[in-house]
Enzyme design. Structure first.
Site, PDB file in Angstrom:
ATOM      1  N   MET A   1      40.224 -13.373 -10.363  1.00 53.04           N
ATOM      2  CA  MET A   1      40.936 -12.621 -11.401  1.00 53.04           C
ATOM      3  C   MET A   1      41.423 -11.285 -10.837  1.00 53.04           C
ATOM      4  SD  MET A   1      38.669 -13.534 -14.806  1.00 53.04           S
ATOM      5  CE  MET A   1      37.047 -13.473 -14.049  1.00 53.04           C
TER       6      MET A   1
ATOM      7  N   CYS B   1      48.840 -19.247 -10.943  1.00 54.19           N
ATOM      8  CA  CYS B   1      49.109 -17.947 -11.562  1.00 54.19           C
ATOM      9  C   CYS B   1      50.564 -17.857 -11.998  1.00 54.19           C
ATOM     10  CB  CYS B   1      48.828 -16.864 -10.524  1.00 54.19           C
ATOM     11  SG  CYS B   1      47.917 -15.507 -11.162  1.00 54.19           S
TER      12      CYS B   1
ATOM     13  N   ASN C   1      38.485 -25.763 -15.091  1.00 55.20           N
ATOM     14  CA  ASN C   1      38.567 -24.362 -15.499  1.00 55.20           C
ATOM     15  C   ASN C   1      39.433 -24.261 -16.754  1.00 55.20           C
ATOM     16  OD1 ASN C   1      40.825 -21.820 -14.783  1.00 55.20           O
ATOM     17  ND2 ASN C   1      38.686 -21.314 -15.165  1.00 55.20           N
TER      18      ASN C   1
HETATM   19  C1  LIG Z   1      42.668 -10.565 -15.572  1.00 55.85           C
HETATM   20  C2  LIG Z   1      42.896 -11.936 -15.001  1.00 55.85           C
HETATM   21  C3  LIG Z   1      43.398 -12.064 -13.726  1.00 55.85           C
HETATM   22  C4  LIG Z   1      43.599 -13.330 -13.154  1.00 55.85           C
HETATM   23  N1  LIG Z   1      43.984 -13.423 -11.855  1.00 55.85           N
HETATM   24  C5  LIG Z   1      44.047 -14.660 -11.251  1.00 55.85           C
HETATM   25  C6  LIG Z   1      44.223 -14.772  -9.856  1.00 55.85           C
HETATM   26  O1  LIG Z   1      44.305 -13.802  -9.114  1.00 55.85           O
HETATM   27  N2  LIG Z   1      44.295 -16.035  -9.340  1.00 55.85           N
HETATM   28  C7  LIG Z   1      44.150 -17.160 -10.115  1.00 55.85           C
HETATM   29  O2  LIG Z   1      44.209 -18.268  -9.595  1.00 55.85           O
HETATM   30  N3  LIG Z   1      43.953 -17.059 -11.435  1.00 55.85           N
HETATM   31  C8  LIG Z   1      43.858 -15.838 -12.000  1.00 55.85           C
HETATM   32  N4  LIG Z   1      43.547 -15.731 -13.327  1.00 55.85           N
HETATM   33  C9  LIG Z   1      43.271 -16.971 -14.100  1.00 55.85           C
HETATM   34  C10 LIG Z   1      41.774 -17.306 -14.043  1.00 55.85           C
HETATM   35  O3  LIG Z   1      41.365 -17.567 -12.726  1.00 55.85           O
HETATM   36  C11 LIG Z   1      41.463 -18.531 -14.911  1.00 55.85           C
HETATM   37  O4  LIG Z   1      42.177 -19.632 -14.393  1.00 55.85           O
HETATM   38  C12 LIG Z   1      41.880 -18.324 -16.366  1.00 55.85           C
HETATM   39  O5  LIG Z   1      41.448 -17.062 -16.853  1.00 55.85           O
HETATM   40  C13 LIG Z   1      41.301 -19.435 -17.251  1.00 55.85           C
HETATM   41  O6  LIG Z   1      39.899 -19.467 -17.175  1.00 55.85           O
HETATM   42  P1  LIG Z   1      38.974 -18.781 -18.342  1.00 55.85           P
HETATM   43  O7  LIG Z   1      39.445 -19.375 -19.632  1.00 55.85           O
HETATM   44  O8  LIG Z   1      37.577 -19.196 -17.997  1.00 55.85           O
HETATM   45  O9  LIG Z   1      39.205 -17.307 -18.292  1.00 55.85           O
HETATM   46  C14 LIG Z   1      43.331 -14.481 -13.912  1.00 55.85           C
HETATM   47  C15 LIG Z   1      42.821 -14.355 -15.212  1.00 55.85           C
HETATM   48  C16 LIG Z   1      42.588 -13.084 -15.748  1.00 55.85           C
HETATM   49  C17 LIG Z   1      41.996 -12.969 -17.133  1.00 55.85           C
END
Ligand SMILES: Cc1cc2nc3c(=O)[nH]c(=O)nc-3n(C[C@H](O)[C@H](O)[C@H](O)COP(=O)(O)O)c2cc1C
Length: 336
Positions: free
Chosen positions: A18, A100, A211
């Protein structure tokens, strides 16, 4: 790691990459709570590694293992160069971001838009594998925009696996590349867990993790009935203390009471070193705000960390004061 996990039926619990959140200070905190969880860096763009300040981008604390570096990019030559450079830093895995959706990422032709170009992703994976001494993995979506996930995801998986990917982590929703903010893209497109389960059933020899929208360890355990791994992002960050149960519930280690005073001391020592090296307390404590959600004193804990830690000259006494606000042994009535 992945091959062994697949062979032995062992599951993997990961904290998602993230940007702005899972920096080295955040990962150090998470590691204090779980010795086993796989921790991901923020996405780092291959170009930045090639041209930027490597130690600042790639350096981390030796307690963070197992830790995976996530790269962004779509040029096999640049990605392999970034993997070669990162090799000196001892990451346990290199992951390619194909999930992303942010504008910044789209303009550089990487992230989720690569779901449309599986052959480019395969070339990137092959190039990364050629130089990596550790597993190379991919994190993707189930599709983008008007793609039919049922049609494109099996083909995408087959290609990246044929190119050598050691594992694939799937965020179980599409990304809509036009019209939605990155935040909306984590909430609006519907989740399709069933499709991801099907991908696992159809690829028994491939490590596939799921995920997206997993709120707690109960849900994580449910997914692990179908999948090899679970990856939690926001729930792990905002409700950090759930990580304290991961080693027991996911990895089968003996149940233990969390050592909150040990955590306090570890974070104070870490923050003292960080400040001595020129850093600001707030850069450490901002990741701690979600630690004690739901516990008596949590609001005061948050207040202390959010206000006092940003004052000029703030030191580790702020962490001590914040922990002192939590009642770690509440009576039942107080919990209610
Ligand atoms: C603040 C933030 C930054 C993120 N940055 C990335 C990242 O750098 N690379 C990535 O693959 N996903 C990124 N994501 C997506 C997360 O890795 C994840 O796939 C997404 O939040 C869904 O999972 P969750 O519902 O458990 O949060 C980001 C998510 C958030 C909230």
């Amino acid at each position: 790691m992945y091959r062994q996990a697949l062979a032995n039926g062992e599951k993997i619990f990961a904290v998602a990459p993230m940007i702005d959140w899972t920096d080295t200070r955040c990962r150090f905190l998470h590691r204090q709570l779980s010795k086993r969880a796989l921790l991901y860096t923020e996405m780092i763009v291959a170009d930045a590694i090639i041209h930027g300040q490597r130690d600042r981008l790639l350096g981390y604390h030796d307690q963070e293992h197992p830790v995976a570096l996530q790269l962004g990019g779509s040029d096999p030559v640049k990605l392999s160069e970034a993997v070669r450079i990162a090799g000196d830093y001892g990451y346990d895995e290199i992951n390619l971001n194909v999930g992303c959706p942010s504008d910044r990422v789209q303009s550089g032709t990487f992230g989720a838009c690569l779901m449309r170009e599986p052959e480019v992703v395969a070339q990137c994976v092959a190039a990364m594998k050629a130089v990596a001494k550790v597993p190379v993995t991919v994190k993707c979506r189930i599709g983008v925009d008007d793609q039919e996930p049922e049609a494109v995801l099996p083909d995408f998986l087959a290609r990246v696996v044929a190119a050598g990917a050691d594992a694939v982590w799937i965020h179980a929703r599409k990304a809509w590349l036009q019209g939605l903010s990155p935040k909306e893209n984590r909430e609006v497109p519907p989740l399709d867990y069933e499709l991801v389960y099907r991908m696992k059933r159809e690829n028994p020899d491939v490590f596939i993790g799921i995920n997206g929208g997993i709120a707690d360890l109960d849900q994580a355990c449910d997914h692990l009935q179908h999948m090899d791994g679970v990856m939690l992002g926001r729930a792990a960050y905002h409700n950090t203390s759930i990580l304290a149960d991961v080693d027991h519930r996911i990895y089968g280690e003996e149940a233990r009471q969390p050592d909150w005073m040990g955590l306090r001391d570890a974070m104070m020592a870490y923050a003292a070193d960080y400040i001595a090296a020129g850093g600001r307390l707030n850069h450490v404590t901002r990741h701690m705000v979600g630690l004690f959600q739901g516990m008596p004193g949590a609001r005061r804990f948050r207040q202390i960390l959010s206000s006092d830690a940003t004052r000029p000259g703030a030191g580790t006494e702020v962490i001590e004061a914040a922990f002192a606000a939590i009642d770690f042994n509440p009576t039942k009535e107080m919990v209610g």
